[in-house]
Write a protein that holds these residues in place. Structure first.
Motif, short mmCIF file in Angstrom:
data_model
loop_
_atom_site.label_atom_id
_atom_site.label_comp_id
_atom_site.label_asym_id
_atom_site.label_seq_id
_atom_site.Cartn_x
_atom_site.Cartn_y
_atom_site.Cartn_z
N GLU A 190 -12.16 -9.61 8.96
CA GLU A 190 -10.86 -9.07 8.57
C GLU A 190 -11.01 -8.02 7.45
O GLU A 190 -10.43 -6.94 7.50
CB GLU A 190 -9.97 -10.23 8.10
N ILE A 191 -11.84 -8.39 6.47
CA ILE A 191 -12.04 -7.51 5.32
C ILE A 191 -12.93 -6.33 5.69
O ILE A 191 -12.64 -5.16 5.38
CB ILE A 191 -12.67 -8.31 4.15
N THR A 192 -14.01 -6.65 6.41
CA THR A 192 -14.96 -5.60 6.78
C THR A 192 -14.28 -4.51 7.60
O THR A 192 -14.52 -3.31 7.38
CB THR A 192 -16.13 -6.21 7.57
N SER A 193 -13.41 -4.93 8.51
CA SER A 193 -12.79 -3.94 9.36
C SER A 193 -11.79 -3.08 8.57
O SER A 193 -11.63 -1.89 8.80
CB SER A 193 -12.09 -4.61 10.55
N ARG A 194 -11.12 -3.70 7.57
CA ARG A 194 -10.20 -2.90 6.76
C ARG A 194 -10.98 -1.95 5.87
O ARG A 194 -10.56 -0.81 5.61
CB ARG A 194 -9.34 -3.82 5.90
N LEU A 195 -12.13 -2.40 5.37
CA LEU A 195 -12.97 -1.54 4.53
C LEU A 195 -13.48 -0.35 5.33
O LEU A 195 -13.71 0.73 4.77
CB LEU A 195 -14.14 -2.37 3.95
N ALA A 196 -13.63 -0.57 6.65
CA ALA A 196 -14.15 0.51 7.51
C ALA A 196 -13.24 1.73 7.52
O ALA A 196 -13.65 2.83 7.86
CB ALA A 196 -14.34 -0.01 8.93
N ALA A 254 1.83 -5.29 0.32
CA ALA A 254 1.19 -4.72 -0.87
C ALA A 254 -0.12 -4.07 -0.47
O ALA A 254 -0.66 -4.33 0.62
CB ALA A 254 0.94 -5.81 -1.91
N LEU A 255 -0.58 -3.23 -1.34
CA LEU A 255 -1.83 -2.52 -1.08
C LEU A 255 -3.00 -3.46 -1.30
O LEU A 255 -3.03 -4.23 -2.26
CB LEU A 255 -1.92 -1.31 -2.02
N MET A 256 -3.95 -3.39 -0.38
CA MET A 256 -5.20 -4.13 -0.56
C MET A 256 -6.19 -3.21 -1.23
O MET A 256 -6.27 -2.04 -0.90
CB MET A 256 -5.78 -4.51 0.80
N TRP A 257 -6.96 -3.77 -2.12
CA TRP A 257 -8.07 -2.98 -2.69
C TRP A 257 -9.37 -3.72 -2.45
O TRP A 257 -9.39 -4.95 -2.29
CB TRP A 257 -7.85 -2.68 -4.17
N THR A 299 -3.45 -0.74 3.86
CA THR A 299 -4.47 0.08 3.21
C THR A 299 -4.05 1.54 3.38
O THR A 299 -3.22 1.86 4.22
CB THR A 299 -5.86 -0.12 3.85
N ILE A 300 -4.61 2.37 2.55
CA ILE A 300 -4.27 3.79 2.67
C ILE A 300 -5.53 4.62 2.77
O ILE A 300 -6.62 4.16 2.40
CB ILE A 300 -3.42 4.30 1.49
N THR A 301 -5.38 5.84 3.25
CA THR A 301 -6.49 6.78 3.27
C THR A 301 -6.28 7.76 2.13
O THR A 301 -5.17 7.94 1.67
CB THR A 301 -6.53 7.55 4.60
N PRO A 302 -7.36 8.34 1.65
CA PRO A 302 -7.20 9.21 0.47
C PRO A 302 -6.44 10.50 0.80
O PRO A 302 -6.39 10.93 1.94
CB PRO A 302 -8.64 9.52 0.07
N TYR A 303 -5.86 11.07 -0.25
CA TYR A 303 -5.17 12.35 -0.11
C TYR A 303 -6.20 13.46 0.01
O TYR A 303 -7.27 13.39 -0.59
CB TYR A 303 -4.30 12.63 -1.33
N ASP A 304 -5.85 14.49 0.76
CA ASP A 304 -6.72 15.67 0.74
C ASP A 304 -6.49 16.38 -0.60
O ASP A 304 -5.57 16.06 -1.34
CB ASP A 304 -6.39 16.60 1.91
#
Lengths: 306, 365, 392
Positions: B112-118, B268-271, B342-347
Motif C-alpha cells: 500500500e505504502i510502496t505503491s503510493r511512494l511510487a 489528509a495528505l500522506m507524507w 498524495t500529490i505530485t510536485p508543482y512544475d
C-alpha cells in the motif's frame, strides 16, 4: 651642482607603507569581494533544475559569449515589480531603525554609568555586558519565547502586579521582534559608546562647568559630540545586522512580521530560488551601504576631533 | 625555493596520509536524518553486527537537506528525504539506484505504502520508505472543547471555516509554513482536486487561506510541537508524528495539557520519509546494508515502537506494541487510509506562482 | 635652579616697581577671595586643614607647594569642583560655598588646558560667552579681542589638535579670560611648556594681568614660576599655609625651616643664642663657630636654641682666611657643580661628621686666577646681613 638631489626622499618609505597597507586590502578582496561577485553573478542568472539550481553555469572562456548572453536583470525586475519586496525592505528598515533607536536609548545611560563608575568596577561591568554572549544566541531567543508567551513569565509578573488581567500577547508580534533585537544587539551599542565616553577627559566637563555651562547643557555640548563616533558605530553595529535579521523575526515574530531576512530565507530555502534570493541580498547590500557612507562622512568630519 | 616547497609538501603529505589511511580502514556510514527519528539502540546493534561505524547527523528542516543536495555534495552515505522532494531530485541524478538484490528485506515492505511512494519515485528505484504519516490537526482537547463545545474535531472545517477558527484565535493557531501541505488541504476542503495545478483552483485555495489568516498566530513548520505541548496554542495543522510527539511531551510534563491528533474526514495528505543514497556516497555498500538492517521486521518494529511513527514495513506490524499499532493517529483504520491522498510536485512556474500566493497569504498583503 | 631663583629674586627685589600698593598690608583693604577655616577631607585624608587666606583685588597670587600639599584642592574648591568639608569661601564678600561651578564668576585655565577637541579655537573661546546668552555680535567682537590679546588671530578656524603646545596654552588662556572673571585660576599654567617658551610666557602672563587689572590665583609646584610672577606667594604644606608673603620676603625671611628649604637652596646652622646686643645677635653653632647676624630686636633671647639660614649666594669662598673675626668657617670642597653663570660648591665644614654648606660663586670672568678643586681646603665667610633667624 654635480649630483641632483633626490626629488623625493620619502618615496621608498611610502612604498613600504603601501605594501603593508595592501595586505589587509588583499584579504578584503579575497574574503569579501569574491563571495560578493559570486552572489552578484548568481543574481543575474535564472533558476533551473540543475546542480546548483541556476543557469547558466561557467563552462570556460570558450563559451564566454553564451555565458554573458544568458545573464539578465530579470530578478531585479521582479523585485521592482512586486511590491512585496519593497514592503519587506521598508518594513525591515523600519524595524531595524526602531530597534536601533531603542537600543541607543537603553545603551547610552548604561554606557554612561559604566564609564562614570569607579575604575576598579569597570572590568566587572564590561564582563556583565558581554556575559550573555557566552550563552548560545538561539537559547537566549528561546528564553524570550518563554518570557513573552501567553501565561509566560512576563504575563505572570504583570498580572501579579495587577497591571493587566488579560495576557499581553506580545509573542509573535513586531514588538517582540524589536524587543528581541534590542536585547540581542545591546552590547554592540553599549561597548563602542562606553569606549568613546570612557576616553572623554573629565576636565573637559569641568571646563564646561567652569565656563558657565550647567551639567545638562554640557552633556549635549561636550559629552554627546565627543561620544558621537561611538554612538554612530554602535548604531551601525545594531542597524546593519538587524536589517537582515532572520532568526529573531522567525522565532519571535508573527505572520505580520515582514522582514527581508525572512524573505531571503524563504526564497533561498523554501522556494529554492537562488538567483532571486541573491538579487534580494545584493539590493540589501545596497540598502546597507547607505548608512555606511553616512558613517564614513561622519568619521571624516570628526577626524579633527581626535 | 621550489625544491623547498616540494619538500615541505611531501612532509605535509606524510603527516596527513597515515591519518587518512587509518580513517579509511574502519568502514563508516554517514547518515543524515531528522532529529529524534531513530532508536539509538538500532544504530548500536547495526555497528555490532556489521562492524560499520555509524556517523549520525540530524536536521530540523528538509530545506537544509535540499540545499546541501542542490549544492552538489552532501558528504553523507544515507539520507532520509521527504517524498515530495524526490521528483525534483531524481532527474538531477542526485541519488544512486537501490540495488534490490542486496536488500532482501525489501520483501517485507507494505505494498500500500510502496505503491503510493511510487508516485514520487516511479518504479521505486531510488527511495525506500522509512516512516510515513499524515498531515492533520493537532489540538488542545480542553481548550477546543471550551470554545467549540462537544462537537468532535473530525473535519477541515475547524481550520477553514473562519467562523469556527475565529473562536480559537485567542488561544492560538499555528499552521505549517509549507505550500505543498496547505494548498492541497484547502483544495480538498473546497471539494477540488488536492493535486490540482490549475491556477484558477490554486487562486481559490489562496483566497480561502487569506480568509482564515487573521486568526492564525503563526506560520511555522516546527514551533507548534513545543507550543502545543506547553499549552500555548490550542490548534495546529501539522505532521502526525510531530503532534503525537507533542502529545507525549505534554503527558510527560504532567501539566494537565491533553493533546489529540485528528485526521479530517475529508481526507489528509500522506507524507513519506524515505531512505535514499546520494550519488556521491562514499560507502554505498554500508548504506544498502543499513537499509536491509532497518527493514528486518523486528528491527523496524523496534524503531517504530521507540519513535512512535508508522513503519513502511508491513511485516513489522506483528512485532509492534499494541499501543502503537492501535493508535489511529499512527496507524489509521483502512477506511481512513482509503481517504488519504498524495500529490505530485508543482512544475517550476506553478511553484513560483504558489510561492507568491503563499507569501501574500502569510504577510496579508 | 636654586641659584637661578636666587638671581631672579634678587632682580625682582631690586626692580619691584610693578607693585606699588600692597593691599594685604592695609588694614581696611577688602579681600576679593576669602577662605575662612576651610577644611577638605577625603575619608581619613585631610587635604586642606582649617585654612584661612585672603586674596585682594588685582593681586597675582601663587599657591606654592609640593604635590599633595593641598594647593590644587584649595583652588578647585574656589572653582566649585570640590566642596569644602568645613569652613566657608567668600568671593567679593559673598559666600559661594555650595554654589555649583557654572554659577561662579571664576574661570580656570586647566593644567591640561581642557580645550574642547571638537570645537574650533573660535568656538572654544566663545563657549563661555554663549553660556551667558551674550548677543552674537558681542560674542564675535569679544572673541576677536581675545584672539588679538593672545596673538592667535589667524588660527580661529583651527582645531586644538592642529595647534602647537604654546598655541594651545594661549587658547586656554583666551578662553578663560573671555568672560572677564573676577578671579582667574591658573592650574600649573606653564607646566606643559618647554623652558624657553615658559620663560617668555611668564612675562606675558604678568603683563596681561597688569594690563587687564585682573586677579590671578595660580597653583604651582615650581618656585621659580611663583617667585617671578606672583605678588604674593602662599607656601603650603600638608593642607596648611606656612607663609604668605611677597617673593623676596619668602626668600629672605622664610618663616621656618620648611619654607627656607623649599624655596631656594639654603644651609641651616643649628645653635644657641649666646648674646643679644640691640639688633646684633650672636649664635654659637657647632661646626660653624660664632655667627653674628643682624636681626630685628626682640627676635632672640640668650640661651634659646636658634636656626640660622644662610643662602648660598651670600656666602663667599676663598683660599685665604678672611680678615673678619666672626662669620667664617674652614672646610673641604666636597663637590663642584659648574652651572655656567655661577658655580655651586658644597663644602664640608667642621670635619668629616660636619654639615655640607652650599656656596655659590658668580662666574664674573671667564677663568679664575686660582681655581678651586675637589678636596681643596677653603674658607667660607659671610656678612652680618647674610644670615637670618628662622623658626624650626
Amino acid at each position: 651642482m654635480t649630483t641632483p638631489p633626490d626629488p623625493d626622499p620619502g618615496r621608498s618609505l611610502r612604498l613600504g607603507r603601501r605594501i603593508v597597507l595592501a595586505v589587509p586590502f588583499l584579504w578584503l578582496l579575497a574574503l569579501f569581494l569574491t563571495p560578493f561577485l559570486i552572489v552578484a553573478r548568481m543574481s543575474l542568472s535564472d533558476t533551473a533544475r540543475a546542480l546548483p539550481p541556476y543557469a547558466p553555469h561557467w563552462e570556460g572562456f570558450g563559451r564566454l559569449g553564451e555565458f554573458l548572453a544568458a545573464l539578465d536583470l530579470e530578478n531585479y525586475a521582479l523585485l521592482a515589480s512586486d511590491t512585496l519586496y519593497l514592503a519587506a525592505y521598508l518594513s525591515s528598515v523600519r524595524l531595524a531603525a526602531i530597534s536601533t533607536i531603542l537600543a541607543l536609548v537603553v545603551a547610552f545611560p548604561l554606557a554612561y554609568a559604566m564609564a562614570r563608575a569607579p575604575r576598579r568596577w569597570q572590568p566587572a561591568l564590561l564582563v556583565a555586558v558581554i556575559l550573555p554572549f557566552w550563552t548560545s544566541f538561539l537559547i537566549r531567543i528561546y528564553a524570550w519565547i518563554g518570557i513573552l508567551r501567553p501565561e509566560g513569565f512576563l504575563d505572570v509578573v504583570v498580572q501579579a502586579l495587577g497591571l493587566a488581567d488579560a495576557p499581553l500577547g506580545l509573542l509573535n508580534t513586531d514588538a517582540a521582534v524589536v524587543l528581541g533585537m534590542v536585547y540581542s544587539y545591546l552590547p554592540f551599542m553599549v561597548l563602542p559608546i562606553y569606549a568613546a565616553l570612557e576616553r572623554i577627559d573629565r576636565s573637559l566637563l569641568e571646563a564646561a562647568a567652569d565656563l558657565g555651562s550647567p551639567p545638562w547643557k554640557s552633556f549635549w555640548t561636550v559629552t554627546v559630540p565627543l561620544a558621537a563616533p561611538g554612538i554612530v558605530a554602535g548604531c551601525l553595529l545594531v542597524f546593519i545586522p538587524a536589517i537582515g535579521e532572520f532568526v529573531i523575526p522567525d522565532l519571535l515574530g508573527g505572520p505580520d512580521t515582514l522582514m527581508i531576512g525572512k524573505v531571503l530565507w524563504t526564497e533561498f530555502f523554501s522556494n529554492r530560488d537562488w538567483p532571486l534570493s541573491s538579487a534580494v541580498a545584493i539590493v540589501l547590500l545596497a540598502v546597507l551601504l547607505l548608512p555606511l557612507l553616512v558613517f564614513q562622512r561622519a568619521l571624516r568630519r570628526g577626524e579633527g576631533a581626535r | 625555493m621550489v625544491r623547498k616547497f616540494v619538500a615541505g609538501a611531501a612532509l605535509a603529505a606524510s603527516l596527513v596520509l597515515p591519518a587518512g589511511h587509518a580513517l579509511a580502514q574502519q568502514p563508516e556510514l554517514k547518515i543524515f536524518n531528522w532529529s529524534d527519528y531513530v532508536d539509538p539502540a538500532v544504530l548500536e546493534e547495526f555497528t555490532k553486527e556489521t562492524g560499520v561505524k555509524v556517523v549520525y547527523d540530524t536536521f530540523d528542516q528538509m530545506e537544509t537537506v535540499d540545499t546541501k543536495l542542490s549544492a552538489g555534495k552532501t558528504g553523507y552515505d544515507l539520507i532520509v528525504v521527504t517524498a515530495s522532494f524526490l521528483p525534483r531530485h531524481i532527474p538531477l541524478k542526485l541519488y544512486a539506484e537501490v540495488d534490490r538484490s542486496k536488500v532482501p528485506n525489501l520483501q517485507h515492505m507494505w505494498p500500500e505504502i510502496t505503491s503510493r511512494l511510487a508516485k514520487y519515485d516511479p518504479g521505486n528505484r531510488f527511495a525506500v520508505n522509512y516512516m510515513w504519516g499524515t498531515t492533520g490537526i493537532g489540538y488542545n482537547v480542553a481548550k477546543v472543547k471550551q470554545r467549540l463545545g462537544d462537537a468532535p474535531v473530525d473535519s477541515w472545517s475547524i481550520v477553514f471555516d473562519p467562523a469556527k477558527l475565529s473562536k480559537l484565535a485567542d488561544c492560538g493557531v499555528h499552521v505549517l509554513d509549507a505550500t505543498e501541505e496547505m494548498f492541497p488541504a484547502a483544495l480538498r476542503y473546497l471539494g477540488l482536486d488536492p493535486d490540482s495545478k490549475k491556477e484558477a483552483d490554486l487562486t481559490k485555495a489562496s483566497q480561502l487561506l487569506q480568509k482564515i489568516r487573521p486568526h492564525i498566530r503563526k506560520f511555522h513548520s516546527s514551533e507548534y510541537i513545543n507550543a502545543l505541548a506547553n499549552g500555548d496554542i490550542c490548534l495546529a495543522v501539522g505532521y502526525s508524528g510531530d503532534i503525537l510527539q507533542a502529545r507525549k511531551r505534554a503527558k510527560e510534563a504532567n501539566a494537565g495539557v491533553d493533546i489529540a491528533y485528528a485526521i479530517p474526514k475529508e481526507g489528509a495528505l500522506m507524507w513519506f520519509d524515505s531512505l535514499v543514497i546520494p550519488a556521491d556516497a562514499g560507502n554505498k555498500d554500508a548504506a544498502l546494508k543499513f537499509i536491509d538492517f532497518v527493514n528486518r521486521p523486528e528491527i523496524a518494529a523496534k524503531n517504530s515502537n521507540f519513535i512512535q511513527y508508522a513503519s513502511g514495513n508491513l511485516a513489522a506490524q506483528k512485532h509492534l506494541d499494541a499501543a502503537v499499532l492501535n493508535d489511529p493517529g499512527i496507524y489509521p483504520k483502512p477506511d481512513v487510509i482509503a481517504r488519504l491522498y498524495t500529490i505530485t510536485p508543482y512544475d517550476d512556474r506553478t511553484q513560483r506562482t504558489v510561492n507568491r500566493m503563499w507569501t501574500r497569504v502569510k504577510t496579508g498583503r | 635652579m636654586n641659584q637661578r631663583t636666587a638671581r631672579k629674586a634678587a632682580r625682582r627685589s631690586v626692580g619691584s616697581v610693578r607693585r606699588i600698593s600692597a593691599p594685604w598690608a592695609e588694614p581696611d583693604a577688602k579681600a576679593l577671595v576669602e577662605f575662612r577655616s576651610v577644611t577638605k577631607s577625603y575619608g581619613d585624608v585631610t587635604a586642606v586643614d582649617g585654612l584661612s587666606l585672603s586674596i585682594y583685588p588685582g593681586e597675582f597670587f601663587a599657591l606654592l607647594g609640593p604635590s599633595g600639599c593641598g594647593k590644587t584642592t584649595l583652588m578647585r574648591m574656589l572653582a566649585g569642583f570640590e566642596e569644602p568639608t568645613g569652613g566657608t569661601i567668600l568671593l567679593d564678600g559673598v559666600e559661594i560655598t555650595g554654589t555649583p561651578p557654572h554659577r561662579r564668576p571664576t574661570n580656570m585655565m586647566f593644567q591640561s588646558y581642557a580645550l574642547f577637541p571638537h570645537m574650533s579655537v573660535w568656538d572654544n573661546i566663545a563657549f563661555g560667552l554663549k553660556q551667558e546668552g551674550m548677543a552674537r555680535a558681542a560674542i564675535a567682537s569679544r572673541v576677536e579681542e581675545m584672539l588679538a590679546l593672545v596673538r592667535l588671530e589667524g588660527l580661529a578656524r583651527r582645531r586644538p589638535d592642529q595647534l602647537s603646545g604654546g598655541q594651545r596654552q594661549r587658547v586656554a588662556l583666551a578662553r578663560s579670560l573671555a568672560k572677564r572673571p573676577k578671579v582667574l585660576l591658573l592650574d600649573e599654567p606653564l607646566g606643559a611648556l618647554d623652558r624657553k617658551l615658559r620663560e617668555a610666557t611668564q612675562f606675558e602672563l604678568m603683563d596681561l594681568q597688569a594690563d587687564l587689572g585682573l586677579t590671578f590665583l595660580m597653583v604651582t609646584h615650581d618656585q621659580d614660576e611663583a617667585m617671578i610672577m606672583a605678588d604674593r606667594i602662599a607656601v603650603m604644606d600638608h593642607g596648611r599655609i606656612v607663609q604668605v608673603a611677597p617673593a623676596e620676603e619668602v626668600y629672605e625671611q622664610p618663616a621656618n625651616r620648611y619654607v627656607a628649604e623649599f624655596v631656594g637652596d639654603v644651609t641651616i646652622a643649628e645653635g644657641v643664642v649666646t648674646s643679644v646686643r640691640g639688633h646684633l645677635v650672636h649664635i654659637h653653632a657647632p661646626h660653624f663657630g660664632a655667627i653674628e647676624i643682624d636681626e630685628e630686636e626682640g627676635r632672640a633671647n640668650v640661651g634659646a636654641p636658634a636656626l640660622v639660614a644662610l643662602r648660598p649666594e651670600k656666602i663667599q669662598i676663598g683660599h685665604d682666611e678672611p680678615a673678619q673675626p666672626l662669620n667664617k668657617v674652614r672646610g673641604e670642597i666636597w663637590d663642584i657643580a659648574y652651572l655656567g653663570d655661577f658655580t655651586m660648591m658644597q663644602v664640608k665644614v667642621g670635619g668629616d661628621d660636619g654639615p655640607l654648606v652650599k656656596a655659590a660663586i658668580a662666574n664674573r670672568t671667564r677663568r679664575m686666577e686660582r681655581p678651586f678643586a675637589w678636596d681643596d681646603m677653603v674658607w667660607l665667610w659671610w656678612d652680618v646681613e647674610a644670615g637670618v633667624l628662622i623658626d624650626p
